[in-house]
Motif scaffolding. Structure first.
Motif, PDB file in Angstrom:
ATOM      1  N   TYR A   5     -38.202  32.812   4.277  1.00  0.00           N
ATOM      2  CA  TYR A   5     -39.724  32.956   3.196  1.00  0.00           C
ATOM      3  C   TYR A   5     -39.485  33.233   2.097  1.00  0.00           C
ATOM      4  O   TYR A   5     -40.774  33.198   0.704  1.00  0.00           O
ATOM      5  CB  TYR A   5     -40.226  34.198   4.432  1.00  0.00           C
ATOM      6  CG  TYR A   5     -41.067  33.713   5.109  1.00  0.00           C
ATOM      7  CD1 TYR A   5     -41.222  32.754   5.381  1.00  0.00           C
ATOM      8  CD2 TYR A   5     -40.219  34.583   6.608  1.00  0.00           C
ATOM      9  CE1 TYR A   5     -41.301  32.085   7.254  1.00  0.00           C
ATOM     10  CE2 TYR A   5     -40.924  34.395   7.573  1.00  0.00           C
ATOM     11  CZ  TYR A   5     -41.160  32.927   7.757  1.00  0.00           C
ATOM     12  OH  TYR A   5     -42.254  32.374   9.062  1.00  0.00           O
ATOM     13  N   LEU A   6     -38.438  34.104   1.730  1.00  0.00           N
ATOM     14  CA  LEU A   6     -38.499  34.420  -0.085  1.00  0.00           C
ATOM     15  C   LEU A   6     -37.535  33.261  -0.092  1.00  0.00           C
ATOM     16  O   LEU A   6     -37.708  32.348  -1.636  1.00  0.00           O
ATOM     17  CB  LEU A   6     -36.795  35.246  -0.233  1.00  0.00           C
ATOM     18  CG  LEU A   6     -36.323  35.567  -1.404  1.00  0.00           C
ATOM     19  CD1 LEU A   6     -37.548  36.391  -2.522  1.00  0.00           C
ATOM     20  CD2 LEU A   6     -35.881  36.938  -1.348  1.00  0.00           C
ATOM     21  N   LEU A   7     -36.088  32.442   0.087  1.00  0.00           N
ATOM     22  CA  LEU A   7     -35.387  31.191  -0.309  1.00  0.00           C
ATOM     23  C   LEU A   7     -36.046  30.012  -1.319  1.00  0.00           C
ATOM     24  O   LEU A   7     -36.347  29.482  -1.601  1.00  0.00           O
ATOM     25  CB  LEU A   7     -34.689  31.253   0.176  1.00  0.00           C
ATOM     26  CG  LEU A   7     -33.024  32.333  -0.335  1.00  0.00           C
ATOM     27  CD1 LEU A   7     -32.011  31.766   0.932  1.00  0.00           C
ATOM     28  CD2 LEU A   7     -32.101  32.456  -0.917  1.00  0.00           C
ATOM     29  N   ILE A   8     -36.802  29.463  -0.369  1.00  0.00           N
ATOM     30  CA  ILE A   8     -37.764  28.954  -1.044  1.00  0.00           C
ATOM     31  C   ILE A   8     -38.787  28.722  -1.575  1.00  0.00           C
ATOM     32  O   ILE A   8     -38.630  27.772  -2.127  1.00  0.00           O
ATOM     33  CB  ILE A   8     -38.493  27.943   1.224  1.00  0.00           C
ATOM     34  CG1 ILE A   8     -38.036  27.726   1.928  1.00  0.00           C
ATOM     35  CG2 ILE A   8     -39.722  26.445   0.410  1.00  0.00           C
ATOM     36  CD1 ILE A   8     -38.593  27.166   3.082  1.00  0.00           C
ATOM     37  N   LEU A  10     -38.701  30.506  -4.440  1.00  0.00           N
ATOM     38  CA  LEU A  10     -37.900  30.681  -5.440  1.00  0.00           C
ATOM     39  C   LEU A  10     -36.816  28.565  -5.516  1.00  0.00           C
ATOM     40  O   LEU A  10     -36.688  29.393  -7.015  1.00  0.00           O
ATOM     41  CB  LEU A  10     -36.290  32.044  -5.175  1.00  0.00           C
ATOM     42  CG  LEU A  10     -37.023  32.931  -4.878  1.00  0.00           C
ATOM     43  CD1 LEU A  10     -35.690  33.999  -4.486  1.00  0.00           C
ATOM     44  CD2 LEU A  10     -36.997  33.148  -6.433  1.00  0.00           C
ATOM     45  N   SER A  11     -36.480  28.898  -4.860  1.00  0.00           N
ATOM     46  CA  SER A  11     -36.116  26.799  -5.194  1.00  0.00           C
ATOM     47  C   SER A  11     -36.844  26.760  -5.276  1.00  0.00           C
ATOM     48  O   SER A  11     -36.706  25.668  -6.483  1.00  0.00           O
ATOM     49  CB  SER A  11     -35.390  26.188  -3.830  1.00  0.00           C
ATOM     50  OG  SER A  11     -36.850  26.285  -2.321  1.00  0.00           O
ATOM     51  N   VAL A  12     -37.745  26.455  -4.748  1.00  0.00           N
ATOM     52  CA  VAL A  12     -39.377  25.500  -5.469  1.00  0.00           C
ATOM     53  C   VAL A  12     -39.565  26.474  -7.075  1.00  0.00           C
ATOM     54  O   VAL A  12     -39.789  25.212  -8.414  1.00  0.00           O
ATOM     55  CB  VAL A  12     -40.504  25.376  -4.644  1.00  0.00           C
ATOM     56  CG1 VAL A  12     -42.082  25.004  -5.418  1.00  0.00           C
ATOM     57  CG2 VAL A  12     -40.029  25.218  -3.497  1.00  0.00           C
ATOM     58  N   LEU A  13     -39.885  27.590  -7.304  1.00  0.00           N
ATOM     59  CA  LEU A  13     -39.445  27.674  -8.431  1.00  0.00           C
ATOM     60  C   LEU A  13     -38.485  27.307  -9.056  1.00  0.00           C
ATOM     61  O   LEU A  13     -39.028  26.876 -10.852  1.00  0.00           O
ATOM     62  CB  LEU A  13     -40.176  29.365  -8.565  1.00  0.00           C
ATOM     63  CG  LEU A  13     -40.558  29.800 -10.312  1.00  0.00           C
ATOM     64  CD1 LEU A  13     -41.360  29.954 -11.007  1.00  0.00           C
ATOM     65  CD2 LEU A  13     -40.167  31.150  -9.622  1.00  0.00           C
ATOM     66  N   LEU A  14     -37.314  27.419  -9.398  1.00  0.00           N
ATOM     67  CA  LEU A  14     -36.457  26.781  -9.937  1.00  0.00           C
ATOM     68  C   LEU A  14     -35.999  24.841 -10.526  1.00  0.00           C
ATOM     69  O   LEU A  14     -36.245  25.029 -11.454  1.00  0.00           O
ATOM     70  CB  LEU A  14     -34.602  27.277  -8.686  1.00  0.00           C
ATOM     71  CG  LEU A  14     -33.562  27.146  -9.917  1.00  0.00           C
ATOM     72  CD1 LEU A  14     -33.364  27.985 -10.919  1.00  0.00           C
ATOM     73  CD2 LEU A  14     -32.168  26.711  -9.039  1.00  0.00           C
ATOM     74  N   VAL A  15     -36.962  24.256  -9.188  1.00  0.00           N
ATOM     75  CA  VAL A  15     -36.799  23.099  -9.018  1.00  0.00           C
ATOM     76  C   VAL A  15     -37.632  23.593 -10.752  1.00  0.00           C
ATOM     77  O   VAL A  15     -37.801  21.799 -11.520  1.00  0.00           O
ATOM     78  CB  VAL A  15     -37.434  22.765  -8.522  1.00  0.00           C
ATOM     79  CG1 VAL A  15     -38.127  20.956  -7.969  1.00  0.00           C
ATOM     80  CG2 VAL A  15     -36.614  22.226  -6.918  1.00  0.00           C
ATOM     81  N   PHE A  16     -39.058  23.498 -10.643  1.00  0.00           N
ATOM     82  CA  PHE A  16     -40.106  23.693 -11.888  1.00  0.00           C
ATOM     83  C   PHE A  16     -39.430  23.402 -13.119  1.00  0.00           C
ATOM     84  O   PHE A  16     -40.248  23.171 -13.854  1.00  0.00           O
ATOM     85  CB  PHE A  16     -41.335  23.812 -11.444  1.00  0.00           C
ATOM     86  CG  PHE A  16     -42.333  23.562 -10.313  1.00  0.00           C
ATOM     87  CD1 PHE A  16     -42.875  22.580 -10.910  1.00  0.00           C
ATOM     88  CD2 PHE A  16     -42.492  24.049  -9.103  1.00  0.00           C
ATOM     89  CE1 PHE A  16     -43.082  21.519  -9.743  1.00  0.00           C
ATOM     90  CE2 PHE A  16     -43.435  23.208  -7.949  1.00  0.00           C
ATOM     91  CZ  PHE A  16     -43.779  21.824  -8.431  1.00  0.00           C
ATOM     92  N   LEU A  17     -39.221  24.767 -13.335  1.00  0.00           N
ATOM     93  CA  LEU A  17     -37.940  25.422 -14.576  1.00  0.00           C
ATOM     94  C   LEU A  17     -37.491  24.533 -14.524  1.00  0.00           C
ATOM     95  O   LEU A  17     -37.304  24.193 -16.108  1.00  0.00           O
ATOM     96  CB  LEU A  17     -38.082  26.630 -13.810  1.00  0.00           C
ATOM     97  CG  LEU A  17     -36.825  27.552 -15.020  1.00  0.00           C
ATOM     98  CD1 LEU A  17     -37.637  27.998 -16.461  1.00  0.00           C
ATOM     99  CD2 LEU A  17     -36.135  28.913 -14.974  1.00  0.00           C
TER     100      LEU A  17
END
Length: 59
Positions: A5-8, A10-17
């Motif tokens: 619930y935390l990692l998914i 964060l990974s989507v946010l990282l991909v957008f960044l």
């Protein structure tokens, strides 16, 4: 399971960044001339630096 619930998000946010940074670099011209700076290092300029800058402005 709770860590997903935390990692998914964060990974989507990282991909957008990363996508945003890549888009900015392409739009600002970071990839326009990839070979020019490498060849400029190898050229032997016998002129002083300020004369070479004036020559570039005139061309």
């Amino acid at each position: 399971m709770e860590s997903l619930y935390l990692l998914i998000p964060l990974s989507v946010l990282l991909v957008f960044l990363i996508g945003l940074i890549f888009w900015w670099s392409v739009r600002s011209g970071q990839f326009d001339d990839l070979e020019g700076p490498g060849w400029r290092v190898l050229q032997d300029d016998d002129k002083p630096a300020d004369t070479a800058a004036e020559t570039k402005k005139n061309n």
